[in-house]
Each structure stands twice: as structure tokens, then as C-alpha cells.
Design a protein around this motif. Sequence first.
Motif, PDB file in Angstrom:
ATOM      1  N   THR A 124      -2.826 107.419 -76.192  1.00 40.34           N
ATOM      2  CA  THR A 124      -2.723 108.774 -75.650  1.00 40.34           C
ATOM      3  C   THR A 124      -2.107 108.766 -74.260  1.00 40.34           C
ATOM      4  OG1 THR A 124      -4.949 108.571 -74.750  1.00 40.34           O
ATOM      5  CG2 THR A 124      -4.726 109.554 -76.952  1.00 40.34           C
ATOM      6  N   HIS A 125      -1.983 107.573 -73.686  1.00 42.65           N
ATOM      7  CA  HIS A 125      -1.363 107.408 -72.367  1.00 42.65           C
ATOM      8  C   HIS A 125      -0.877 105.970 -72.233  1.00 42.65           C
ATOM      9  CE1 HIS A 125      -5.736 106.599 -70.666  1.00 42.65           C
ATOM     10  NE2 HIS A 125      -5.516 105.993 -71.786  1.00 42.65           N
ATOM     11  N   THR A 126      -0.137 105.687 -71.160  1.00 40.04           N
ATOM     12  CA  THR A 126       0.369 104.315 -70.983  1.00 40.04           C
ATOM     13  C   THR A 126      -0.619 103.454 -70.200  1.00 40.04           C
ATOM     14  OG1 THR A 126       1.684 105.275 -69.189  1.00 40.04           O
ATOM     15  CG2 THR A 126       2.857 104.697 -71.209  1.00 40.04           C
ATOM     16  N   TYR A 159       1.088 109.663 -77.502  1.00 45.20           N
ATOM     17  CA  TYR A 159       0.878 110.648 -78.584  1.00 45.20           C
ATOM     18  C   TYR A 159      -0.391 111.454 -78.365  1.00 45.20           C
ATOM     19  CZ  TYR A 159       4.314 107.609 -80.731  1.00 45.20           C
ATOM     20  OH  TYR A 159       5.453 106.885 -80.975  1.00 45.20           O
ATOM     21  N   ARG A 160      -0.288 112.756 -78.523  1.00 47.95           N
ATOM     22  CA  ARG A 160      -1.480 113.608 -78.479  1.00 47.95           C
ATOM     23  C   ARG A 160      -1.324 114.746 -79.470  1.00 47.95           C
ATOM     24  NH1 ARG A 160      -3.029 113.950 -72.003  1.00 47.95           N
ATOM     25  NH2 ARG A 160      -2.507 111.758 -71.611  1.00 47.95           N
ATOM     26  N   CYS A 161      -2.415 115.077 -80.116  1.00 44.48           N
ATOM     27  CA  CYS A 161      -2.391 116.128 -81.139  1.00 44.48           C
ATOM     28  C   CYS A 161      -2.377 117.493 -80.463  1.00 44.48           C
ATOM     29  CB  CYS A 161      -3.615 115.970 -82.035  1.00 44.48           C
ATOM     30  SG  CYS A 161      -3.556 117.062 -83.441  1.00 44.48           S
ATOM     31  N   VAL A 207       5.293 107.213 -67.620  1.00 40.64           N
ATOM     32  CA  VAL A 207       5.504 105.958 -66.889  1.00 40.64           C
ATOM     33  C   VAL A 207       4.228 105.674 -66.116  1.00 40.64           C
ATOM     34  CG1 VAL A 207       6.802 104.739 -65.112  1.00 40.64           C
ATOM     35  CG2 VAL A 207       8.000 106.268 -66.686  1.00 40.64           C
ATOM     36  N   GLU A 208       3.644 104.539 -66.434  1.00 44.89           N
ATOM     37  CA  GLU A 208       2.452 104.073 -65.735  1.00 44.89           C
ATOM     38  C   GLU A 208       2.915 103.162 -64.611  1.00 44.89           C
ATOM     39  OE1 GLU A 208      -0.288 105.103 -67.119  1.00 44.89           O
ATOM     40  OE2 GLU A 208      -1.807 104.064 -65.904  1.00 44.89           O
ATOM     41  N   GLY A 209       2.147 103.102 -63.536  1.00 43.45           N
ATOM     42  CA  GLY A 209       2.486 102.142 -62.486  1.00 43.45           C
ATOM     43  C   GLY A 209       1.205 101.635 -61.866  1.00 43.45           C
ATOM     44  N   TYR A 241     -10.198 113.746 -60.724  1.00 47.27           N
ATOM     45  CA  TYR A 241     -11.079 112.778 -61.384  1.00 47.27           C
ATOM     46  C   TYR A 241     -10.380 112.113 -62.563  1.00 47.27           C
ATOM     47  CZ  TYR A 241     -14.548 110.735 -64.386  1.00 47.27           C
ATOM     48  OH  TYR A 241     -15.231 109.842 -65.170  1.00 47.27           O
ATOM     49  N   PHE A 242     -10.372 110.785 -62.578  1.00 43.04           N
ATOM     50  CA  PHE A 242     -10.026 110.001 -63.765  1.00 43.04           C
ATOM     51  C   PHE A 242     -11.066 108.902 -63.864  1.00 43.04           C
ATOM     52  CE2 PHE A 242      -5.929 111.618 -62.192  1.00 43.04           C
ATOM     53  CZ  PHE A 242      -5.479 112.313 -63.310  1.00 43.04           C
ATOM     54  N   PRO A 243     -11.524 108.570 -65.059  1.00 42.92           N
ATOM     55  CA  PRO A 243     -12.588 107.558 -65.190  1.00 42.92           C
ATOM     56  C   PRO A 243     -12.156 106.175 -64.691  1.00 42.92           C
ATOM     57  CG  PRO A 243     -12.268 108.772 -67.246  1.00 42.92           C
ATOM     58  CD  PRO A 243     -11.126 109.134 -66.350  1.00 42.92           C
ATOM     59  N   PHE A 244     -10.852 105.917 -64.715  1.00 43.73           N
ATOM     60  CA  PHE A 244     -10.373 104.561 -64.392  1.00 43.73           C
ATOM     61  C   PHE A 244      -9.904 104.419 -62.953  1.00 43.73           C
ATOM     62  CE2 PHE A 244      -6.406 106.646 -65.478  1.00 43.73           C
ATOM     63  CZ  PHE A 244      -6.750 107.431 -66.584  1.00 43.73           C
ATOM     64  N   THR A 245     -10.069 105.474 -62.134  1.00 37.95           N
ATOM     65  CA  THR A 245      -9.716 105.360 -60.705  1.00 37.95           C
ATOM     66  C   THR A 245     -10.830 105.970 -59.857  1.00 37.95           C
ATOM     67  OG1 THR A 245      -8.398 107.361 -61.053  1.00 37.95           O
ATOM     68  CG2 THR A 245      -7.194 105.292 -60.820  1.00 37.95           C
ATOM     69  N   GLU A 246     -11.010 105.431 -58.655  1.00 36.98           N
ATOM     70  CA  GLU A 246     -11.973 105.983 -57.699  1.00 36.98           C
ATOM     71  C   GLU A 246     -11.565 105.568 -56.294  1.00 36.98           C
ATOM     72  OE1 GLU A 246     -14.349 108.184 -58.231  1.00 36.98           O
ATOM     73  OE2 GLU A 246     -14.693 108.168 -56.066  1.00 36.98           O
ATOM     74  N   PHE A 259      -3.927 100.155 -56.700  1.00 39.56           N
ATOM     75  CA  PHE A 259      -3.759 101.569 -57.050  1.00 39.56           C
ATOM     76  C   PHE A 259      -3.053 101.680 -58.399  1.00 39.56           C
ATOM     77  CE2 PHE A 259       0.184 100.904 -54.411  1.00 39.56           C
ATOM     78  CZ  PHE A 259       1.140 101.229 -55.372  1.00 39.56           C
ATOM     79  N   ALA A 260      -3.176 102.857 -58.992  1.00 35.28           N
ATOM     80  CA  ALA A 260      -2.491 103.111 -60.270  1.00 35.28           C
ATOM     81  C   ALA A 260      -2.032 104.555 -60.288  1.00 35.28           C
ATOM     82  CB  ALA A 260      -3.426 102.833 -61.445  1.00 35.28           C
ATOM     83  N   PHE A 261      -1.039 104.812 -61.098  1.00 35.24           N
ATOM     84  CA  PHE A 261      -0.587 106.198 -61.255  1.00 35.24           C
ATOM     85  C   PHE A 261       0.052 106.358 -62.641  1.00 35.24           C
ATOM     86  CE2 PHE A 261       2.822 103.794 -59.222  1.00 35.24           C
ATOM     87  CZ  PHE A 261       3.913 104.067 -60.026  1.00 35.24           C
ATOM     88  N   GLY A 262       0.110 107.589 -63.084  1.00 39.94           N
ATOM     89  CA  GLY A 262       0.754 107.845 -64.373  1.00 39.94           C
ATOM     90  C   GLY A 262       1.440 109.193 -64.323  1.00 39.94           C
ATOM     91  N   MET A 263       2.656 109.241 -64.872  1.00 40.38           N
ATOM     92  CA  MET A 263       3.389 110.516 -64.835  1.00 40.38           C
ATOM     93  C   MET A 263       4.043 110.811 -66.182  1.00 40.38           C
ATOM     94  SD  MET A 263       6.704 109.380 -62.629  1.00 40.38           S
ATOM     95  CE  MET A 263       5.951 108.084 -61.662  1.00 40.38           C
TER      96      MET A 263
HETATM   97  N1  DAH Z   1      -3.481 108.204 -67.907  1.00 39.76           N
HETATM   98  C1  DAH Z   1      -3.534 109.500 -67.266  1.00 39.76           C
HETATM   99  C2  DAH Z   1      -3.144 110.565 -68.255  1.00 39.76           C
HETATM  100  O1  DAH Z   1      -2.397 110.293 -69.142  1.00 39.76           O
HETATM  101  C3  DAH Z   1      -2.590 109.549 -66.073  1.00 39.76           C
HETATM  102  C4  DAH Z   1      -3.088 108.650 -64.979  1.00 39.76           C
HETATM  103  C5  DAH Z   1      -3.884 109.154 -63.993  1.00 39.76           C
HETATM  104  C6  DAH Z   1      -2.726 107.335 -64.950  1.00 39.76           C
HETATM  105  C7  DAH Z   1      -4.339 108.361 -62.974  1.00 39.76           C
HETATM  106  C8  DAH Z   1      -3.170 106.514 -63.940  1.00 39.76           C
HETATM  107  C9  DAH Z   1      -3.973 107.043 -62.947  1.00 39.76           C
HETATM  108  O2  DAH Z   1      -2.854 105.226 -63.867  1.00 39.76           O
HETATM  109  O3  DAH Z   1      -4.408 106.240 -61.945  1.00 39.76           O
HETATM  110  O4  DAH Z   1      -3.559 111.689 -68.126  1.00 39.76           O
END
Ligand code: DAH
Length: 337
Positions: free
Chosen positions: A168-170, A194-196, A209-211, A247-252, A304-308
Motif C-alpha cells: 500500500t506504500h513504498t 496499490y490501494r482499493c 517515492v520513499e526516502g 502521525y505515522f506509526p513508523f515515525t516519531e 529520518f524517513a519520508f514518502g511522497m
Molecule cells: N507510507 C506513508 C503513506 O503512504 C508515507 C510516509 C509517511 C512515508 C511518513 C514515510 C514517512 O517514510 O516517514 O501514507
Amino acid sequence: MEVLLSLRDSFHKESESVTSLPELQQLKVKYLGKKGLVTEKLKTLSAIAPEHRPAYGKTVNELKQHIEQEIIRVELLLKQEEYKKSILTEALDVTLPGKYTPFGREHPIHKVLSEITGIFSSMGFEVEEGPEVELDYYNFEALNIPKNHPARDMQDTFYISDEVVLRTHTSPVQIRVMEKRKPPLKIIAPGKVYRCDADISHTPMFHQVEGFMVDTDIAFSDLKGVLQLFIHSMFSAETPVRFRPSYFPFTEPSAEVDIGCIFCSGKGCRVCKQTGWLEILGAGMIHPRVFEYVGYNPEMYTGFAFGMGVERITMLKFGIDDIRLFFENDLRFLRQF
Ligand code: DAH
């Protein structure tokens, strides 16, 4: 002798009227073939009085040679004629316009994807990829989203089985890379997710793109610096950037990153819903529990992490208001990029 002379004349008359190679072949048989007119004359040599035989024989042979040469000459003429005709009838008209073969071009999504990876590559990020059919463990569990966790509701998941999903995400690529490599890490992971869900701003398949960056002393300020540089390269150096708590469960802590609306320059419009800001990505400091899942010591490492979403960025960049246009393959749309 007179007969031989008239034979010669009649041959000439006939050879002059020959217009094709098969006709010439017939003429050759008529005079020089086994039962040809000249051949017959040679056969009658014994009927000639002995004193005339040498002269007669010589004349017949000369006639034969003469006809042979004539046939070769006419043959050459006929071949030249045919060649000239073929040049005229089979000629290419090089001034005719060519047949148009349309060129393909890069899809706008792929174009923006390359631009994004290009910007991060220039900052030293490596590209990694992961599977689109993913284990529940990587897509959720190891990202600190346990089964029955309410955060799973945020992502409308296609389940293949209880344990297998379409990612559902990278973000699962973070886990896969950290499992097999040790810090320092500077990675981006582009790909399909993919998301329904389907409407004007959602398609069941889209691109992210995940980083992420992990080392012994990565701070939130590093995240801010990297993302700001990215946004300024992607849009313009004047684009305002805002980090908003989320809020994301995998970042704080977690943040959502907004840019000043590029359509109204922050004044407020329909696209930014009068807020003056557009949300473009999620980010945060990697949660210590995620590090525990991959066997990193959270006391030692930070990251750190990010997703776009690539479609969202492409829509903003080009002012496109319906995400479905990307996947309808309408050339009138695709030719504009
Ligand atoms: N995986 C998240 C999503 O698809 C986006 C995301 C948010 C990725 C925060 C990250 C992050 O790596 O740190 O909605």
C-alpha cells in the motif's frame, strides 16, 4: 549458293522484327537448331558435287557464324531495352513524402519520477527497489502497524491472503533494505503501490517515492534540510515550505510537509481549499521500534524517513485536476508533456 544467300536475307528480315528474348530464342532454333534451316544445309553437303563441296561448305559455315554473331548482337540490344524499360517502370520517386511513424515519449509520471530520483541522486541517495506483492509483515507489522491496529484503516489494502498484500506504500522497502544492510544509509525507493480506492484524486495503482537516511547522529534538522532542498529543486527556490505535526506509526515525531500553493501563491484558492498550502509528503524520525524490528540498536542509530505520491506532485507541477487522466492513455493528454 543462291539459296544460302536468300537464307541470309530472310534471317535478317526476321531478326529485325524480333522484339523479345523468347522470340529471338525461337529464331535461333529455326536457323541453328538440330533441324534448323542452316543445319539442314550442312547435312546436304554430301549431295553436292565434290568439286563444289569446299566452297559450299565454307559458305554454309560462314552463314552459321554470321547468324550466331547476329543473335548475340540482337540479344544484347534486347537486354538493354528491357533494362531501360525496367528503370522507367520500377523507378523510386524520391520526392514522394515519407510514411509518418509517430515517436513515443516519456509518460508524465515517469518524467517526474526521474526528476525526483535525479534530485536525490545528486544529494548522494542510492536507489533501491522492493516487491509490489508484499508480505503483511513488511507492509505493516515491521513498520509498527500491528494487526488490528486502527492505523491500518488509513490504507485500503488489497489482500492476496491473510499474510500477503499488494503493497500500500513504498515504506516496506525501508525494512527490507535495513534488514540486509548496515548504516550509514541514504536510500530512495521509487515504485508502484496499490490501494482499493478510485475517484478524481485516487487510482487503485499509483506511484510513491520513499526516502530514508540512517546514521549515528541524524537529526530532524537533516530531514528539514534535505526536503527543503528537494522542494526548491522540484518547484522553485522561492516556494515556501511548512512542516506540520502529524502521525505515522513508523515515525516519531511525524510531520506532514506542505508547500505554499503554487496556483494562488498562498492567497487561497479552490486547489488549496483556501488554506494557501498544499500537502505534498509525509515524513518523520524513524520510530525506535522500527529499528528494533530490523535489529538496529535504537540507542546507537537515528534516522529520518519520508514518502511522497508521484501523481500528486505531477498534478501540482502541471496543474492537472484529475488523476485518472494519467492512466486513460489519451494521446491528446499525453502529448502535452
Ligand atoms: N507510507 C506513508 C503513506 O503512504 C508515507 C510516509 C509517511 C512515508 C511518513 C514515510 C514517512 O517514510 O516517514 O501514507
